[in-house]
Design an enzyme around this catalytic site. Structure first.
Site, PDB file in Angstrom:
ATOM      1  N   ASN A  13       0.828  -1.221   0.000  1.00 33.48           N
ATOM      2  CA  ASN A  13       0.000   0.000   0.000  1.00 33.48           C
ATOM      3  C   ASN A  13       0.858   1.265   0.000  1.00 33.48           C
ATOM      4  O   ASN A  13       0.505   2.252  -0.653  1.00 33.48           O
ATOM      5  CB  ASN A  13      -0.972  -0.024   1.173  1.00 33.48           C
ATOM      6  CG  ASN A  13      -2.080  -1.023   0.926  1.00 33.48           C
ATOM      7  OD1 ASN A  13      -2.981  -0.767   0.142  1.00 33.48           O
ATOM      8  ND2 ASN A  13      -1.985  -2.190   1.551  1.00 33.48           N
ATOM      9  N   LYS A  65       2.177  -3.248  20.827  1.00 35.94           N
ATOM     10  CA  LYS A  65       1.927  -1.922  21.406  1.00 35.94           C
ATOM     11  C   LYS A  65       3.265  -1.236  21.685  1.00 35.94           C
ATOM     12  O   LYS A  65       4.318  -1.869  21.610  1.00 35.94           O
ATOM     13  CB  LYS A  65       1.096  -2.035  22.688  1.00 35.94           C
ATOM     14  CG  LYS A  65       1.781  -2.840  23.781  1.00 35.94           C
ATOM     15  CD  LYS A  65       0.946  -2.894  25.057  1.00 35.94           C
ATOM     16  CE  LYS A  65       1.717  -3.579  26.159  1.00 35.94           C
ATOM     17  NZ  LYS A  65       1.037  -3.662  27.423  1.00 35.94           N
ATOM     18  N   MET A  92       1.089  -2.605  12.300  1.00 30.63           N
ATOM     19  CA  MET A  92       0.372  -3.557  13.149  1.00 30.63           C
ATOM     20  C   MET A  92       0.702  -3.329  14.623  1.00 30.63           C
ATOM     21  O   MET A  92       1.219  -4.213  15.318  1.00 30.63           O
ATOM     22  CB  MET A  92       0.702  -4.989  12.719  1.00 30.63           C
ATOM     23  CG  MET A  92       0.449  -5.245  11.239  1.00 30.63           C
ATOM     24  SD  MET A  92      -1.214  -4.764  10.684  1.00 30.63           S
ATOM     25  CE  MET A  92      -2.075  -6.279  11.029  1.00 30.63           C
ATOM     26  N   ASN A 109      -5.830   5.358   8.945  1.00 26.27           N
ATOM     27  CA  ASN A 109      -5.497   3.935   8.927  1.00 26.27           C
ATOM     28  C   ASN A 109      -6.261   3.234   7.812  1.00 26.27           C
ATOM     29  O   ASN A 109      -7.405   3.577   7.519  1.00 26.27           O
ATOM     30  CB  ASN A 109      -5.874   3.300  10.273  1.00 26.27           C
ATOM     31  CG  ASN A 109      -5.566   1.811  10.322  1.00 26.27           C
ATOM     32  OD1 ASN A 109      -4.458   1.395   9.988  1.00 26.27           O
ATOM     33  ND2 ASN A 109      -6.532   0.998  10.716  1.00 26.27           N
ATOM     34  N   HIS A 111      -7.814  -0.379   6.643  1.00 25.19           N
ATOM     35  CA  HIS A 111      -8.229  -1.649   7.250  1.00 25.19           C
ATOM     36  C   HIS A 111      -8.915  -2.514   6.189  1.00 25.19           C
ATOM     37  O   HIS A 111      -9.765  -2.013   5.434  1.00 25.19           O
ATOM     38  CB  HIS A 111      -9.184  -1.391   8.425  1.00 25.19           C
ATOM     39  CG  HIS A 111      -9.552  -2.647   9.147  1.00 25.19           C
ATOM     40  ND1 HIS A 111      -8.699  -3.260  10.055  1.00 25.19           N
ATOM     41  CD2 HIS A 111     -10.649  -3.437   9.074  1.00 25.19           C
ATOM     42  CE1 HIS A 111      -9.266  -4.361  10.503  1.00 25.19           C
ATOM     43  NE2 HIS A 111     -10.452  -4.490   9.928  1.00 25.19           N
TER      44      HIS A 111
HETATM   45  C1  GAR Z   1      -3.236  -4.298   4.387  1.00 27.36           C
HETATM   46  O1  GAR Z   1      -4.123  -5.284   3.898  1.00 27.36           O
HETATM   47  C2  GAR Z   1      -3.919  -3.468   5.457  1.00 27.36           C
HETATM   48  O2  GAR Z   1      -5.281  -3.275   5.223  1.00 27.36           O
HETATM   49  C3  GAR Z   1      -3.693  -4.323   6.671  1.00 27.36           C
HETATM   50  O3  GAR Z   1      -2.378  -4.783   6.542  1.00 27.36           O
HETATM   51  C4  GAR Z   1      -2.100  -4.961   5.148  1.00 27.36           C
HETATM   52  C5  GAR Z   1      -0.750  -4.327   4.838  1.00 27.36           C
HETATM   53  O4  GAR Z   1      -0.292  -4.716   3.591  1.00 27.36           O
HETATM   54  N1  GAR Z   1      -3.872  -3.578   7.877  1.00 27.36           N
HETATM   55  C6  GAR Z   1      -4.528  -4.047   8.939  1.00 27.36           C
HETATM   56  O5  GAR Z   1      -4.986  -5.174   9.006  1.00 27.36           O
HETATM   57  C7  GAR Z   1      -4.652  -3.064  10.082  1.00 27.36           C
HETATM   58  N2  GAR Z   1      -5.626  -3.511  11.035  1.00 27.36           N
HETATM   59  P1  GAR Z   1       0.957  -3.999   2.933  1.00 27.36           P
HETATM   60  O6  GAR Z   1       2.109  -4.073   3.937  1.00 27.36           O
HETATM   61  O7  GAR Z   1       1.240  -4.797   1.714  1.00 27.36           O
HETATM   62  O8  GAR Z   1       0.555  -2.584   2.629  1.00 27.36           O
END
Ligand code: GAR
Length: 191
Positions: A13, A65, A92, A109, A111
């Site tokens: 992302n 955390k 995360m 954020n 999600h």
């Molecule tokens: C993404 O799918 C994002 O939505 C999720 O982690 C992934 C990161 O992918 N985030 C969560 O679950 C937050 N609660 P990436 O490192 O390839 O961008």
């Protein structure tokens, strides 16, 4: 508009945001720094590829955390970058109120579900196991309530009979890669 991206994983992302920036499709937003809480995270390799500073910043001893010292380290570093927007792109780690208040209204954020459905970990798996026919992804402002802040925008993904968990994951990620840069660009035009 200065953007700081925080991530813990492969960074697809963050990559989508940087590709949009390279293509002139990120409005007046500029990514000024990528920070990761994982020293080996794929997201850090994007720095060299896109010419953006990218570094690991020690979050402290906990897995999901911050401790007080780690939090202070992040807040001070991010503050020094004078961000208009802090983007959590697969970061995360739960943010404590001190962190959130330091950048009030400026942290967003991503999600991988249509919040308020399926907050928390493994959102795509949760949706898959629940058997919903429609899921997607959400970009929202970060508040002290995990995955509970005001929703900025969402993209919908249909779960078809031929889908598997793997194909659904691909579809949700593709939707995320379009949604997140579009939200950043839209916020930059309002800044
Ligand atoms: C993404 O799918 C994002 O939505 C999720 O982690 C992934 C990161 O992918 N985030 C969560 O679950 C937050 N609660 P990436 O490192 O390839 O961008």
């Amino acid at each position: 508009m200065n953007v700081v991206i925080l991530g813990s994983g492969r960074g697809s992302n963050a990559e989508a945001i940087l590709q949009a920036q390279s293509a002139g499709q990120l409005g007046c937003a500029t990514v000024v720094q990528i920070l990761s809480d994982k020293p080996a995270a794929g997201i850090l390799a994007l720095g060299e590829r896109f010419g953006v500073p990218a570094s690991f910043l020690d979050p402290g001893p906990f897995k999901t955390k911050f401790d007080e010292t780690g939090e202070r380290r992040y807040v001070e570093r991010i503050r020094s970058l004078a961000p208009d927007l802090v983007v959590l792109a697969g970061f995360m780690r739960i943010l404590r109120p001190t962190f959130i208040d330091a950048f009030a209204g400026k942290i967003i954020n991503l999600h991988p579900s249509l919040l308020p459905s399926f907050p928390g970990l493994d959102a795509i798996g949760q949706a898959w196991r629940r058997g919903v026919k429609v899921t997607g992804c959400t970009v929202h402002y970060v508040t002290a309530e995990v995955d509970g802040g005001p929703i900025i925008d969402q993209a919908v993904v249909r779960i078809e009979p031929k889908d598997t968990l793997e194909s659904l994951e691909k579809k949700v990620h593709a939707a995320e890669h379009a949604l997140l840069p579009a939200v950043v660009a839209a916020l930059s035009s309002r800044a």
